[in-house]
Design an enzyme around this catalytic site. Structure first.
Site, mmCIF file in Angstrom:
data_model
loop_
_atom_site.group_PDB
_atom_site.id
_atom_site.type_symbol
_atom_site.label_atom_id
_atom_site.label_comp_id
_atom_site.label_asym_id
_atom_site.label_seq_id
_atom_site.Cartn_x
_atom_site.Cartn_y
_atom_site.Cartn_z
ATOM 1 N N ARG A 1 0.841 -1.217 0.000
ATOM 2 C CA ARG A 1 0.000 0.000 0.000
ATOM 3 C C ARG A 1 0.867 1.254 0.000
ATOM 4 N NH1 ARG A 1 -1.436 1.515 4.716
ATOM 5 N NH2 ARG A 1 -2.181 -0.512 5.418
ATOM 6 N N TYR B 1 -18.246 16.398 -15.407
ATOM 7 C CA TYR B 1 -18.512 14.965 -15.447
ATOM 8 C C TYR B 1 -19.519 14.585 -14.351
ATOM 9 C CZ TYR B 1 -17.726 9.998 -14.843
ATOM 10 O OH TYR B 1 -17.917 8.661 -14.706
ATOM 11 N N ASP C 1 -9.398 18.662 -13.750
ATOM 12 C CA ASP C 1 -9.584 17.333 -14.321
ATOM 13 C C ASP C 1 -9.158 17.415 -15.789
ATOM 14 O OD1 ASP C 1 -10.587 15.060 -15.558
ATOM 15 O OD2 ASP C 1 -12.320 14.925 -14.229
ATOM 16 N N LYS D 1 -9.630 6.389 -19.218
ATOM 17 C CA LYS D 1 -9.983 6.898 -20.547
ATOM 18 C C LYS D 1 -8.754 6.848 -21.471
ATOM 19 C CE LYS D 1 -13.783 7.485 -18.338
ATOM 20 N NZ LYS D 1 -14.202 8.735 -17.735
HETATM 21 C C1 LIG Z 1 -14.630 9.014 -16.419
HETATM 22 C C2 LIG Z 1 -14.292 10.319 -15.856
HETATM 23 C C3 LIG Z 1 -14.044 10.491 -14.487
HETATM 24 C C4 LIG Z 1 -14.159 9.345 -13.505
HETATM 25 O O1 LIG Z 1 -13.243 8.355 -13.759
HETATM 26 P P1 LIG Z 1 -13.486 6.800 -13.371
HETATM 27 O O2 LIG Z 1 -12.213 6.178 -13.786
HETATM 28 O O3 LIG Z 1 -14.686 6.357 -14.142
HETATM 29 O O4 LIG Z 1 -13.744 6.753 -11.918
HETATM 30 C C5 LIG Z 1 -13.694 11.742 -14.044
HETATM 31 N N1 LIG Z 1 -13.612 12.799 -14.885
HETATM 32 C C6 LIG Z 1 -13.850 12.676 -16.205
HETATM 33 C C7 LIG Z 1 -13.734 13.869 -17.084
HETATM 34 C C8 LIG Z 1 -14.195 11.446 -16.734
HETATM 35 O O5 LIG Z 1 -14.447 11.336 -18.042
#
Ligand SMILES: *Cc1c(COP(=O)(O)O)cnc(C)c1O
Length: 383
Positions: A50, A102, A174, A199
């Site tokens: 961890r 999101y 983000d 993504k």
């Molecule tokens: C998918 C996404 C998230 C969340 O990510 P996960 O891996 O699904 O938890 C956060 N911000 C954006 C812009 C996203 O497309």
């Protein structure tokens, strides 16, 4: 030559370590051990999984190098990355966030943070004056997404960083849609950069991961403490998959972005399409601002169809794209934002934000664009 001088395409392939220091293996192995031997009772470089392991460190170092950070952190999902980054705030603090973001982040900010004593104001962050008006004495954070999801609103990162710096407010961005290849927010003054590596960075729709990086070593120390204390860490196996995905990001993103721009041009002219959102168009609101802080339009776009029945037809007939709430894969992905990516947002709020039932998001994959177009055009036929 140090890694810091390497150009992005080289860093993607070689990352911080490009071979296993113990065996010379061409890929860092999946170190699955949960704990590490302490010779004569003393901890070595690693003591417990961890707290640190070589597989996870590979991607943590990679994101820091790619974004120009001093330290990176890997989490089991993008949402765990969002939540862990926001743990830099504490009870009594106030956070300013975008209206258009999101759906999962909206859910976390509007339901979890308030329970922890952190109030959140959602404003139109494309207007720096709206951010300034929302700032209170207790404001300690500004959370951003640009381009925003799903309407591609563009926030001026330098302007917001400047507003925040004067008041000692932390800025969080983000950067999932752009990736470090197209937008490097730390260099623009943003404090904390977050990715859903599920993504584009992973890129193959076969793993979940989240990444965070910071330039300030003090923030790095606090994030490390929280990661180890809370325990949301990316597993060694998923770290391996993510490192592997990152190696091909440049070729994947360039191919996807090219397909997205071709599909955007054609969709915009299509009679079934009422409106198209893609920052690549010179007449798109925020186009200039976007290209003052990013080097590409990205591989995702949204469009509104003329009528709900057309959405139904498109989702029923399209054969190549997978129809799902995600983006950034090698395969084209169609998302009905209303019922999928933004399902967590109540209908009335979505209406108000103009996230309509007729809105569809498309994440272009790397297929042959003519096959994609044939498929989409056939699915958009009105009869
Ligand atoms: C998918 C996404 C998230 C969340 O990510 P996960 O891996 O699904 O938890 C956060 N911000 C954006 C812009 C996203 O497309």
């Amino acid at each position: 030559m140090t890694e810091k001088n390497l150009r992005p395409a080289t860093l993607l392939v070689h990352q911080g370590k490009d071979r296993d220091p113990y065996t010379g293996a061409a890929a860092i192995p999946i170190y699955t051990a949960s704990t590490y031997h302490h010779p004569e009772g003393k901890a070595g470089e690693y003591d417990y999984c961890r707290s640190g392991n070589p597989s996870r460190e590979q991607v943590e170092e990679a994101i820091a190098l790619l974004e120009g950070g001093t330290r990176g952190f890997a989490y089991p999902t993008g949402m765990a990355a969002v939540g862990s980054a926001l743990a830099l705030l504490r009870s009594g603090d106030h956070l300013v966030a975008p209206e258009d973001l999101y759906g999962g982040s909206w859910r976390y900010l509007s339901t979890v943070l308030p329970q922890q004593g952190i109030e959140v104001s959602f404003v139109d962050t494309t207007e720096p004056s709206a951010i300034e008006r929302a700032i209170r004495p207790a404001t300690r954070g500004i959370f951003l997404e640009t381009p925003s999801n799903p309407l591609f609103k563009i926030t001026d990162l330098r302007a917001v960083a400047e507003i925040a710096r004067r008041r000692e407010i932390l800025t969080f961005l983000d950067n999932t849609f752009m990736t470090p290849l197209l937008q490097r927010p730390l260099a623009l003054g943003i404090d904390v950069v977050i990715h859903s590596a599920t993504k584009f960075l992973g890129g193959h729709s076969d793993l979940m991961a989240g990444l965070v990086t910071v330039a300030d070593p003090e923030l790095g120390k606090r994030l490390k403490h929280f990661q180890n204390a809370f325990g949301a860490v990316l597993s060694p196996f998923d770290s391996f998959l993510l490192s592997r995905g990152i190696k091909t990001l440049k070729v994947r993103l360039e191919a996807s972005q090219k397909n997205a721009s071709i599909l955007a041009e054609r969709l915009r002219e299509h009679p079934a399409v009422a409106r198209l959102y893609y920052p690549g168009f010179p007449d798109f609101p925020g186009h200039e601002r976007h290209f003052s802080q990013a080097s590409g339009a990205g591989a995702v776009l949204s469009f509104e169809l003329q009528e709900p029945a057309a959405v139904e037809r498109l989702l029923r007939r399209a054969r190549l794209p997978i129809i799902a709430p995600s983006l950034g894969g090698v395969e084209t992905i169609l998302t009905h934002c209303w019922s999928m990516s933004h399902a967590a947002i109540p209908a009335a709020v979505k209406e108000q934000l103009r996230i309509r039932k007729t809105l569809v998001r498309l994440s272009a994959g790397i297929e042959d664009v003519e096959d994609l177009w044939d498929d989409l055009a056939a699915a958009l036929e009105s009869n």
